[in-house]
Write a protein that holds these residues in place. Structure first.
Motif, PDB file in Angstrom:
ATOM      1  N   GLU A  10       0.843  -1.190   0.000  1.00 24.27           N
ATOM      2  CA  GLU A  10       0.000   0.000   0.000  1.00 24.27           C
ATOM      3  C   GLU A  10       0.878   1.239   0.000  1.00 24.27           C
ATOM      4  O   GLU A  10       1.885   1.290   0.703  1.00 24.27           O
ATOM      5  CB  GLU A  10      -0.902   0.032   1.239  1.00 24.27           C
ATOM      6  CG  GLU A  10      -1.858  -1.134   1.331  1.00 24.27           C
ATOM      7  CD  GLU A  10      -2.648  -1.140   2.626  1.00 24.27           C
ATOM      8  OE1 GLU A  10      -2.114  -0.679   3.660  1.00 24.27           O
ATOM      9  OE2 GLU A  10      -3.803  -1.608   2.606  1.00 24.27           O
ATOM     10  N   ASP A  12       0.443   5.520   0.314  1.00 23.61           N
ATOM     11  CA  ASP A  12      -0.401   6.678   0.566  1.00 23.61           C
ATOM     12  C   ASP A  12       0.364   7.923   0.126  1.00 23.61           C
ATOM     13  O   ASP A  12       1.382   8.272   0.729  1.00 23.61           O
ATOM     14  CB  ASP A  12      -0.771   6.761   2.042  1.00 23.61           C
ATOM     15  CG  ASP A  12      -1.681   7.939   2.366  1.00 23.61           C
ATOM     16  OD1 ASP A  12      -2.099   8.657   1.432  1.00 23.61           O
ATOM     17  OD2 ASP A  12      -1.972   8.149   3.558  1.00 23.61           O
ATOM     18  N   ILE A  13      -0.108   8.574  -0.932  1.00 28.57           N
ATOM     19  CA  ILE A  13       0.558   9.788  -1.441  1.00 28.57           C
ATOM     20  C   ILE A  13      -0.310  11.025  -1.237  1.00 28.57           C
ATOM     21  O   ILE A  13      -0.119  12.041  -1.876  1.00 28.57           O
ATOM     22  CB  ILE A  13       0.931   9.626  -2.927  1.00 28.57           C
ATOM     23  CG1 ILE A  13      -0.287   9.286  -3.771  1.00 28.57           C
ATOM     24  CG2 ILE A  13       2.010   8.580  -3.107  1.00 28.57           C
ATOM     25  CD1 ILE A  13      -0.051   9.325  -5.258  1.00 28.57           C
ATOM     26  N   ASN A  14      -1.274  10.920  -0.313  1.00 27.74           N
ATOM     27  CA  ASN A  14      -2.219  12.008  -0.080  1.00 27.74           C
ATOM     28  C   ASN A  14      -1.712  13.037   0.909  1.00 27.74           C
ATOM     29  O   ASN A  14      -2.468  13.547   1.708  1.00 27.74           O
ATOM     30  CB  ASN A  14      -3.558  11.458   0.431  1.00 27.74           C
ATOM     31  CG  ASN A  14      -4.339  10.780  -0.661  1.00 27.74           C
ATOM     32  OD1 ASN A  14      -4.194  11.123  -1.824  1.00 27.74           O
ATOM     33  ND2 ASN A  14      -5.149   9.815  -0.286  1.00 27.74           N
ATOM     34  N   GLY A  15      -0.503  13.359   0.893  1.00 29.30           N
ATOM     35  CA  GLY A  15       0.016  14.369   1.810  1.00 29.30           C
ATOM     36  C   GLY A  15       1.401  14.778   1.395  1.00 29.30           C
ATOM     37  O   GLY A  15       1.872  14.464   0.304  1.00 29.30           O
ATOM     38  N   ILE A  18       5.198  10.627   1.757  1.00 28.45           N
ATOM     39  CA  ILE A  18       4.782   9.341   1.198  1.00 28.45           C
ATOM     40  C   ILE A  18       4.839   8.297   2.309  1.00 28.45           C
ATOM     41  O   ILE A  18       5.805   8.224   3.063  1.00 28.45           O
ATOM     42  CB  ILE A  18       5.709   8.925   0.041  1.00 28.45           C
ATOM     43  CG1 ILE A  18       5.584   9.913  -1.123  1.00 28.45           C
ATOM     44  CG2 ILE A  18       5.403   7.510  -0.427  1.00 28.45           C
ATOM     45  CD1 ILE A  18       6.604   9.706  -2.209  1.00 28.45           C
ATOM     46  N   LYS A  19       3.777   7.462   2.387  1.00 25.83           N
ATOM     47  CA  LYS A  19       3.728   6.392   3.373  1.00 25.83           C
ATOM     48  C   LYS A  19       3.510   5.073   2.650  1.00 25.83           C
ATOM     49  O   LYS A  19       2.561   4.934   1.879  1.00 25.83           O
ATOM     50  CB  LYS A  19       2.590   6.634   4.373  1.00 25.83           C
ATOM     51  CG  LYS A  19       2.760   7.885   5.201  1.00 25.83           C
ATOM     52  CD  LYS A  19       1.553   8.102   6.084  1.00 25.83           C
ATOM     53  CE  LYS A  19       1.650   9.450   6.783  1.00 25.83           C
ATOM     54  NZ  LYS A  19       0.414   9.771   7.486  1.00 25.83           N
TER      55      LYS A  19
END
Length: 195
Positions: A10, A12-15, A18-19
């Motif tokens: 997974e 997460d690039i919504n910030g 990057i996670k």
């Protein structure tokens, strides 16, 4: 692997940061509806590490390529297999019990060489195949690495030896590998070679 486990990467690039994370799910428990106990492994990567590929290899080892390293998850424990230096241009985990990376090294003002480094994921032993130019792309499958040099392809085995060299008069766009067969993709046609 053998159908018992499912690995999910997974991102997460919504910030601003990057996670990336990896989850391993036991399929039998998940199919019975046990969503709490079906996740047998979960690992969050460090901030700003982006995962680009995952693949199961021999003996249930899960290899994960990040933008700066390759990690191995085995028996619910994550270890760093390789750290990339600034010379690493590309890497792949599509080999049988091996990871491969291409390191570009400057040899002069306008010249470079590329080392194709094969790392055994079980023993950590490394083998190097050197090419006296910059490579265009790298494709790997099972026990062969195909190195695209533009109008030439070097097919390398897991021992770091040249299996076959193919030379073309036309620019090679891509390479597709199979079991003892390679498809050399041009702009307008595909040539099949065996090795």
């Amino acid at each position: 692997m053998d159908g018992k486990y499912l690995a999910i990467a997974e991102i997460d690039i919504n910030g601003a940061v990057i996670k990336s994370s990896i989850k391993i799910i036991e399929v039998e428990k998940a199919s019975t509806g046990d969503t709490v106990n079906s996740v047998i492994f979960k690992q969050n990567a460090d901030s700003n590490k982006m995962i680009t590929d995952i693949k199961y290899q021999e003996k249930g080892q899960l290899l994960c390529i990040y933008d700066d390293s390759i990690h191995m998850i085995y028996q619910e424990k994550e270890t760093t297999l390789l750290e990339f230096n600034k010379n690493v241009q590309m890497a792949s985990i599509d080999l049988k019990s091996y990871a491969v990376r291409a390191e570009e090294i400057s040899t002069g003002l306008f010249s470079s060489k590329t080392d194709i480094i094969l790392t055994n994921t079980l023993s950590k032993a490394e083998t190097t195949y050197s090419i006296d130019s910059v490579i265009k792309s790298l494709t790997s499958c099972n026990q062969v690495v195909a190195v695209n040099l533009g109008t030439e392809v070097d097919l390398i085995n897991l021992n770091g030896w040249l299996e076959k060299k193919y030379t073309s008069t036309q620019e090679i766009k891509d390479i597709v590998l199979g079991q003892s067969i390679a498809g050399i993709v041009y702009r307008d046609r595909i040539k099949i070679i065996t090795f």
